[in-house]
Design a protein around this motif. Structure first.
Motif, PDB file in Angstrom:
ATOM      1  N   SER A 109      -5.898   1.761   5.070  1.00 45.97           N
ATOM      2  CA  SER A 109      -6.478   0.661   6.206  1.00 45.97           C
ATOM      3  C   SER A 109      -7.842   0.037   5.283  1.00 45.97           C
ATOM      4  O   SER A 109      -7.987  -1.467   5.141  1.00 45.97           O
ATOM      5  CB  SER A 109      -7.086   0.713   7.498  1.00 45.97           C
ATOM      6  OG  SER A 109      -6.183   1.498   8.168  1.00 45.97           O
ATOM      7  N   TYR A 126       1.341  -1.331  -0.114  1.00 40.48           N
ATOM      8  CA  TYR A 126      -0.133   0.291   0.348  1.00 40.48           C
ATOM      9  C   TYR A 126       1.316   0.927  -0.168  1.00 40.48           C
ATOM     10  O   TYR A 126       1.916   1.233   0.978  1.00 40.48           O
ATOM     11  CB  TYR A 126      -1.137   0.235   1.209  1.00 40.48           C
ATOM     12  CG  TYR A 126      -0.610  -0.629   2.476  1.00 40.48           C
ATOM     13  CD1 TYR A 126       0.120   0.032   3.416  1.00 40.48           C
ATOM     14  CD2 TYR A 126      -1.104  -1.855   2.941  1.00 40.48           C
ATOM     15  CE1 TYR A 126       1.107  -0.360   4.495  1.00 40.48           C
ATOM     16  CE2 TYR A 126      -0.839  -2.174   3.887  1.00 40.48           C
ATOM     17  CZ  TYR A 126       0.402  -1.565   4.605  1.00 40.48           C
ATOM     18  OH  TYR A 126       0.876  -2.517   5.595  1.00 40.48           O
ATOM     19  N   ARG A 135      -4.035   9.712   7.094  1.00 43.36           N
ATOM     20  CA  ARG A 135      -3.752   9.882   8.092  1.00 43.36           C
ATOM     21  C   ARG A 135      -6.133   9.391   8.156  1.00 43.36           C
ATOM     22  O   ARG A 135      -6.878  10.510   8.883  1.00 43.36           O
ATOM     23  CB  ARG A 135      -4.222  10.752   9.590  1.00 43.36           C
ATOM     24  CG  ARG A 135      -1.490  10.477   9.831  1.00 43.36           C
ATOM     25  CD  ARG A 135      -1.692  11.330  10.588  1.00 43.36           C
ATOM     26  NE  ARG A 135      -0.767  11.195  10.850  1.00 43.36           N
ATOM     27  CZ  ARG A 135      -0.065  10.828  12.793  1.00 43.36           C
ATOM     28  NH1 ARG A 135      -1.405   9.725  12.879  1.00 43.36           N
ATOM     29  NH2 ARG A 135       0.916  11.097  12.634  1.00 43.36           N
ATOM     30  N   GLY A 192      -7.795   6.684   7.026  1.00 41.29           N
ATOM     31  CA  GLY A 192      -8.125   5.606   6.962  1.00 41.29           C
ATOM     32  C   GLY A 192      -8.039   4.888   6.121  1.00 41.29           C
ATOM     33  O   GLY A 192      -8.374   4.123   4.978  1.00 41.29           O
TER      34      GLY A 192
HETATM   35  C1  LIG Z   1       1.594   3.355   5.276  1.00 39.51           C
HETATM   36  C2  LIG Z   1       0.367   4.747   4.734  1.00 39.51           C
HETATM   37  C3  LIG Z   1       0.031   3.951   3.644  1.00 39.51           C
HETATM   38  C4  LIG Z   1      -0.900   5.021   5.673  1.00 39.51           C
HETATM   39  O1  LIG Z   1      -1.661   5.462   4.979  1.00 39.51           O
HETATM   40  P1  LIG Z   1      -3.471   5.824   5.948  1.00 39.51           P
HETATM   41  O2  LIG Z   1      -3.616   6.665   4.769  1.00 39.51           O
HETATM   42  O3  LIG Z   1      -1.806   7.444   6.514  1.00 39.51           O
HETATM   43  O4  LIG Z   1      -2.747   4.916   6.959  1.00 39.51           O
HETATM   44  P2  LIG Z   1      -4.471   5.327   7.431  1.00 39.51           P
HETATM   45  O5  LIG Z   1      -5.806   6.823   7.159  1.00 39.51           O
HETATM   46  O6  LIG Z   1      -5.246   3.920   7.291  1.00 39.51           O
HETATM   47  O7  LIG Z   1      -3.717   4.862   8.867  1.00 39.51           O
HETATM   48  C5  LIG Z   1      -3.916   3.530  10.015  1.00 39.51           C
HETATM   49  C6  LIG Z   1      -2.634   4.015  11.202  1.00 39.51           C
HETATM   50  O8  LIG Z   1      -1.218   4.602  11.207  1.00 39.51           O
HETATM   51  C7  LIG Z   1      -1.444   5.656  12.173  1.00 39.51           C
HETATM   52  N1  LIG Z   1      -0.634   6.881  11.124  1.00 39.51           N
HETATM   53  C8  LIG Z   1      -0.588   7.223   9.746  1.00 39.51           C
HETATM   54  N2  LIG Z   1       0.387   7.872   9.544  1.00 39.51           N
HETATM   55  C9  LIG Z   1       1.278   7.848  10.008  1.00 39.51           C
HETATM   56  C10 LIG Z   1       2.778   8.290  10.473  1.00 39.51           C
HETATM   57  N3  LIG Z   1       3.568   9.057  10.080  1.00 39.51           N
HETATM   58  N4  LIG Z   1       3.069   8.127  11.674  1.00 39.51           N
HETATM   59  C11 LIG Z   1       2.915   7.521  13.336  1.00 39.51           C
HETATM   60  N5  LIG Z   1       1.274   6.583  12.764  1.00 39.51           N
HETATM   61  C12 LIG Z   1       0.511   7.266  11.936  1.00 39.51           C
HETATM   62  C13 LIG Z   1      -3.013   6.191  11.740  1.00 39.51           C
HETATM   63  O9  LIG Z   1      -3.374   7.360  12.237  1.00 39.51           O
HETATM   64  C14 LIG Z   1      -4.138   4.934  12.078  1.00 39.51           C
HETATM   65  O10 LIG Z   1      -3.496   4.531  13.537  1.00 39.51           O
HETATM   66  P3  LIG Z   1      -4.966   3.740  13.916  1.00 39.51           P
HETATM   67  O11 LIG Z   1      -4.999   2.759  13.781  1.00 39.51           O
HETATM   68  O12 LIG Z   1      -4.604   4.146  15.449  1.00 39.51           O
HETATM   69  O13 LIG Z   1      -5.756   5.036  13.964  1.00 39.51           O
HETATM   70  C15 LIG Z   1       0.844   5.721   4.102  1.00 39.51           C
HETATM   71  O14 LIG Z   1       2.203   6.281   5.219  1.00 39.51           O
HETATM   72  C16 LIG Z   1       2.225   6.215   2.993  1.00 39.51           C
HETATM   73  O15 LIG Z   1       1.782   5.677   1.593  1.00 39.51           O
HETATM   74  N6  LIG Z   1       3.522   6.098   3.457  1.00 39.51           N
HETATM   75  C17 LIG Z   1       4.680   5.034   2.073  1.00 39.51           C
HETATM   76  C18 LIG Z   1       4.471   4.126   1.584  1.00 39.51           C
HETATM   77  C19 LIG Z   1       5.045   3.545   2.488  1.00 39.51           C
HETATM   78  O16 LIG Z   1       5.174   3.229   3.349  1.00 39.51           O
HETATM   79  N7  LIG Z   1       4.193   2.040   2.085  1.00 39.51           N
HETATM   80  C20 LIG Z   1       3.906   0.869   3.046  1.00 39.51           C
HETATM   81  C21 LIG Z   1       5.709   0.215   2.876  1.00 39.51           C
HETATM   82  S1  LIG Z   1       5.862  -0.791   4.067  1.00 39.51           S
END
Ligand SMILES: CC(C)(COP(=O)(O)OP(=O)(O)OC[C@H]1O[C@@H](n2cnc3c(N)ncnc32)[C@H](O)[C@@H]1OP(=O)(O)O)[C@@H](O)C(=O)NCCC(=O)NCCS
Length: 182
Positions: A119, A106, A114, A116
């Motif tokens: 998720s 993902y 942030r 969701g």
């Molecule tokens: C990882 C990633 C996909 C998360 O995307 P997102 O849409 O923000 O995720 P969600 O909104 O579903 O959040 C999931 C949880 O992570 C938490 N979260 C999101 N970003 C965060 C951050 N930078 N630091 C800490 N927690 C974080 C959210 O608060 C949420 O926590 P909860 O379940 O306790 O409410 C995004 O940060 C991303 O694309 N990162 C770059 C690519 C990457 O690293 N992919 C994964 C490779 S293994």
């Protein structure tokens, strides 16, 4: 123009096959060091970003699904509300410790973090993998520092399984098996 193949939908998201016209949107993600921070250093760049050409090579690889496993691949992730390309998520085949695995992958544009959405995408992919593709086990491979990714893996029902080490250092394997119906 042919309509791209849809893979799955969630409440807010449509996941469809990548198309050549996705190049600019995908490159906007891959050229950003913050988006690529927790990726292995695949390209020539020390900050793990990809060039436009490298992005095209990856996109082309996945145009018809993964070449060796067309049911898997990385899929354009579209916000249904406004049709925006906000990331790429999907299922990727790997062999780890001699075992064939399928990873839930993902990436969501930081403008949409942030909410969701990762998720939601991950849970949609999990259901698709178990129900439509008949897979029985899924993993995520995550650098220990990638807290957000760990949370997404946990949100879809995965738990920490083991630490592995490759040429880039340690990474964690999160996993889950298909729940027994009933
Ligand atoms: C990882 C990633 C996909 C998360 O995307 P997102 O849409 O923000 O995720 P969600 O909104 O579903 O959040 C999931 C949880 O992570 C938490 N979260 C999101 N970003 C965060 C951050 N930078 N630091 C800490 N927690 C974080 C959210 O608060 C949420 O926590 P909860 O379940 O306790 O409410 C995004 O940060 C991303 O694309 N990162 C770059 C690519 C990457 O690293 N992919 C994964 C490779 S293994």
């Amino acid at each position: 123009m042919n309509t791209p193949t849809n893979i799955l939908e969630t409440d807010r998201l449509l996941l469809r096959r990548l198309i050549p016209d996705d190049l600019d949107a995908l490159y906007a993600l891959y050229r950003d060091p913050e988006m690529r921070r927790y990726f292995p250093p695949e390209g020539a760049s020390p900050d793990r970003t990809l060039t436009r050409e490298e992005t095209w090579e990856e996109l082309e690889w996945f145009l018809n699904g993964h070449p060796r496993h067309p049911e898997l691949g990385l899929w354009a992730t579209i916000l249904k509300d406004n049709g925006a390309f906000i990331g790429r998520c999907g299922l990727l085949p790997w062999t780890i410790d001699g075992q064939d695995e399928v990873e839930v992958a993902y990436m969501i544009d930081k403008a949409y973090w942030r909410r969701g959405l990762a998720s939601e995408a991950a849970s949609g992919i999990r259901d698709y993998a178990f129900q439509q593709l008949g897979l029985s086990r899924l993993i995520c491979m995550i650098y220990p520092e990638n807290v957000a990714s760990v949370k997404v893996a946990e949100s879809m029902g995965m738990a920490f399984e083991k630490e592995c080490v490759d040429e880039h250092g340690p990474y964690w394997v999160y996993s889950m098996t298909k729940p027994v119906a009933g």
